[in-house]
Design a protein around this motif. Sequence first.
Motif, PDB file in Angstrom:
ATOM      1  N   ALA A 217      -9.779 -13.808   3.339  1.00  0.00           N
ATOM      2  CA  ALA A 217      -8.512 -13.918   2.579  1.00  0.00           C
ATOM      3  C   ALA A 217      -7.425 -13.902   3.758  1.00  0.00           C
ATOM      4  N   VAL A 218      -6.188 -14.628   3.675  1.00  0.00           N
ATOM      5  CA  VAL A 218      -4.912 -14.554   4.552  1.00  0.00           C
ATOM      6  C   VAL A 218      -3.984 -14.354   3.318  1.00  0.00           C
ATOM      7  N   ILE A 219      -3.187 -13.527   3.645  1.00  0.00           N
ATOM      8  CA  ILE A 219      -1.907 -13.283   2.561  1.00  0.00           C
ATOM      9  C   ILE A 219      -0.679 -13.368   3.719  1.00  0.00           C
ATOM     10  N   ARG A 220       0.058 -14.407   3.148  1.00  0.00           N
ATOM     11  CA  ARG A 220       1.261 -14.530   3.903  1.00  0.00           C
ATOM     12  C   ARG A 220       2.329 -13.521   3.370  1.00  0.00           C
ATOM     13  N   MET A 221       2.751 -12.988   4.262  1.00  0.00           N
ATOM     14  CA  MET A 221       3.798 -11.706   3.932  1.00  0.00           C
ATOM     15  C   MET A 221       5.439 -12.448   3.715  1.00  0.00           C
TER      16      MET A 221
ATOM     17  N   ASN B 115       0.355  -5.923  -4.015  1.00  0.00           N
ATOM     18  CA  ASN B 115      -0.979  -5.044  -4.494  1.00  0.00           C
ATOM     19  C   ASN B 115      -1.676  -6.064  -5.045  1.00  0.00           C
ATOM     20  N   GLN B 116      -1.293  -6.935  -5.929  1.00  0.00           N
ATOM     21  CA  GLN B 116      -2.222  -8.056  -6.778  1.00  0.00           C
ATOM     22  C   GLN B 116      -2.975  -8.815  -5.651  1.00  0.00           C
ATOM     23  N   ALA B 117      -2.135  -9.292  -4.634  1.00  0.00           N
ATOM     24  CA  ALA B 117      -2.806 -10.133  -3.700  1.00  0.00           C
ATOM     25  C   ALA B 117      -3.857  -9.622  -2.743  1.00  0.00           C
ATOM     26  N   ILE B 118      -3.793  -8.434  -2.495  1.00  0.00           N
ATOM     27  CA  ILE B 118      -4.698  -7.379  -1.918  1.00  0.00           C
ATOM     28  C   ILE B 118      -5.909  -7.078  -2.621  1.00  0.00           C
ATOM     29  N   LEU B 119      -5.790  -7.006  -4.128  1.00  0.00           N
ATOM     30  CA  LEU B 119      -6.819  -6.770  -4.869  1.00  0.00           C
ATOM     31  C   LEU B 119      -7.680  -8.117  -5.306  1.00  0.00           C
ATOM     32  N   ALA B 120      -6.889  -9.286  -5.561  1.00  0.00           N
ATOM     33  CA  ALA B 120      -7.488 -10.546  -5.461  1.00  0.00           C
ATOM     34  C   ALA B 120      -8.350 -10.891  -4.137  1.00  0.00           C
TER      35      ALA B 120
ATOM     36  N   SER C 184      10.392   1.497   5.114  1.00  0.00           N
ATOM     37  CA  SER C 184       9.682   2.526   4.959  1.00  0.00           C
ATOM     38  C   SER C 184       8.795   2.285   3.755  1.00  0.00           C
ATOM     39  N   ALA C 185       9.165   1.649   2.631  1.00  0.00           N
ATOM     40  CA  ALA C 185       8.506   1.492   1.447  1.00  0.00           C
ATOM     41  C   ALA C 185       7.704   0.418   1.649  1.00  0.00           C
ATOM     42  N   GLY C 186       7.823  -0.495   2.585  1.00  0.00           N
ATOM     43  CA  GLY C 186       6.729  -1.637   2.994  1.00  0.00           C
ATOM     44  C   GLY C 186       5.755  -0.953   3.761  1.00  0.00           C
ATOM     45  N   ILE C 187       6.052   0.021   4.578  1.00  0.00           N
ATOM     46  CA  ILE C 187       5.044   0.732   5.548  1.00  0.00           C
ATOM     47  C   ILE C 187       4.091   1.503   4.456  1.00  0.00           C
ATOM     48  N   GLY C 188       4.738   2.134   3.489  1.00  0.00           N
ATOM     49  CA  GLY C 188       3.904   2.915   2.487  1.00  0.00           C
ATOM     50  C   GLY C 188       2.775   1.931   1.934  1.00  0.00           C
ATOM     51  N   LEU C 189       3.353   0.684   1.484  1.00  0.00           N
ATOM     52  CA  LEU C 189       2.404  -0.325   0.844  1.00  0.00           C
ATOM     53  C   LEU C 189       1.459  -0.860   1.692  1.00  0.00           C
ATOM     54  N   LEU C 190       1.626  -1.048   2.947  1.00  0.00           N
ATOM     55  CA  LEU C 190       0.561  -1.287   4.047  1.00  0.00           C
ATOM     56  C   LEU C 190      -0.365  -0.203   4.239  1.00  0.00           C
ATOM     57  N   VAL C 191      -0.085   1.211   4.153  1.00  0.00           N
ATOM     58  CA  VAL C 191      -0.846   2.237   4.217  1.00  0.00           C
ATOM     59  C   VAL C 191      -1.820   2.291   3.029  1.00  0.00           C
TER      60      VAL C 191
ATOM     61  N   ALA D 210      -2.638  -0.430   0.987  1.00  0.00           N
ATOM     62  CA  ALA D 210      -3.427  -1.436   0.980  1.00  0.00           C
ATOM     63  C   ALA D 210      -4.588  -1.011   2.074  1.00  0.00           C
ATOM     64  N   GLN D 211      -4.390  -0.450   3.385  1.00  0.00           N
ATOM     65  CA  GLN D 211      -5.121  -0.039   4.128  1.00  0.00           C
ATOM     66  C   GLN D 211      -6.420   0.760   3.631  1.00  0.00           C
ATOM     67  N   LYS D 212      -6.105   1.747   2.829  1.00  0.00           N
ATOM     68  CA  LYS D 212      -6.918   2.731   2.098  1.00  0.00           C
ATOM     69  C   LYS D 212      -7.688   2.175   1.359  1.00  0.00           C
ATOM     70  N   LYS D 213      -7.225   0.987   0.269  1.00  0.00           N
ATOM     71  CA  LYS D 213      -8.081   0.296  -0.416  1.00  0.00           C
ATOM     72  C   LYS D 213      -9.032  -0.608   0.257  1.00  0.00           C
ATOM     73  N   VAL D 214      -8.552  -1.413   1.176  1.00  0.00           N
ATOM     74  CA  VAL D 214      -9.314  -2.358   2.034  1.00  0.00           C
ATOM     75  C   VAL D 214     -10.634  -1.498   2.859  1.00  0.00           C
ATOM     76  N   GLN D 215     -10.136  -0.304   3.298  1.00  0.00           N
ATOM     77  CA  GLN D 215     -11.207   0.242   4.141  1.00  0.00           C
ATOM     78  C   GLN D 215     -12.204   1.042   3.084  1.00  0.00           C
ATOM     79  N   SER D 216     -11.682   1.608   2.059  1.00  0.00           N
ATOM     80  CA  SER D 216     -12.709   1.853   0.941  1.00  0.00           C
ATOM     81  C   SER D 216     -13.503   0.934   0.710  1.00  0.00           C
ATOM     82  N   SER D 217     -13.497  -0.256   0.688  1.00  0.00           N
ATOM     83  CA  SER D 217     -14.214  -1.463   0.394  1.00  0.00           C
ATOM     84  C   SER D 217     -15.289  -2.102   1.043  1.00  0.00           C
ATOM     85  N   GLY D 218     -15.057  -1.216   2.409  1.00  0.00           N
ATOM     86  CA  GLY D 218     -15.897  -1.690   3.693  1.00  0.00           C
ATOM     87  C   GLY D 218     -15.257  -2.809   4.600  1.00  0.00           C
ATOM     88  N   ALA D 219     -14.040  -3.206   4.136  1.00  0.00           N
ATOM     89  CA  ALA D 219     -13.334  -4.416   4.971  1.00  0.00           C
ATOM     90  C   ALA D 219     -12.420  -3.808   5.806  1.00  0.00           C
TER      91      ALA D 219
END
Length: 93
Positions: A6-10, A23-28, A48-55, A57-66
């Motif tokens: 997937a490619v998510i356009r920021m 978050n919906q785009a990451i989960l999808a 800083s809120a955007g950076i928090g969202l990235l962190v 998202a990274q945890k969710k993605v990493q825990s799924s093995g991606a």
Amino acid sequence: MTQTAAVIRMPKRFDYSSGVEFNQAILAALEFGGNITLDCSEMDYIDSAGIGLLVMAQKKVQSSGAALTMNSLKTAPKEILGLANIQKIIDIE
């Protein structure tokens, strides 16, 4: 090498108001499996809120093995992300 699923356009401004949609785009994207690329070519601003969202998202993605990758960063957001050491947890191309 794993195929990018997937490619998510920021958005132009990535801040707290972007959270729900991002978050919906990451989960999808995770439902399809594989890696996720964040296309940052339009993004002019991140706080800083955007950076928090990235962190989070990274945890969710990493825990799924991606893997999560950011590309096409403009100078200002790239400098801000560099100050936050985001490149230590997210690949920046």
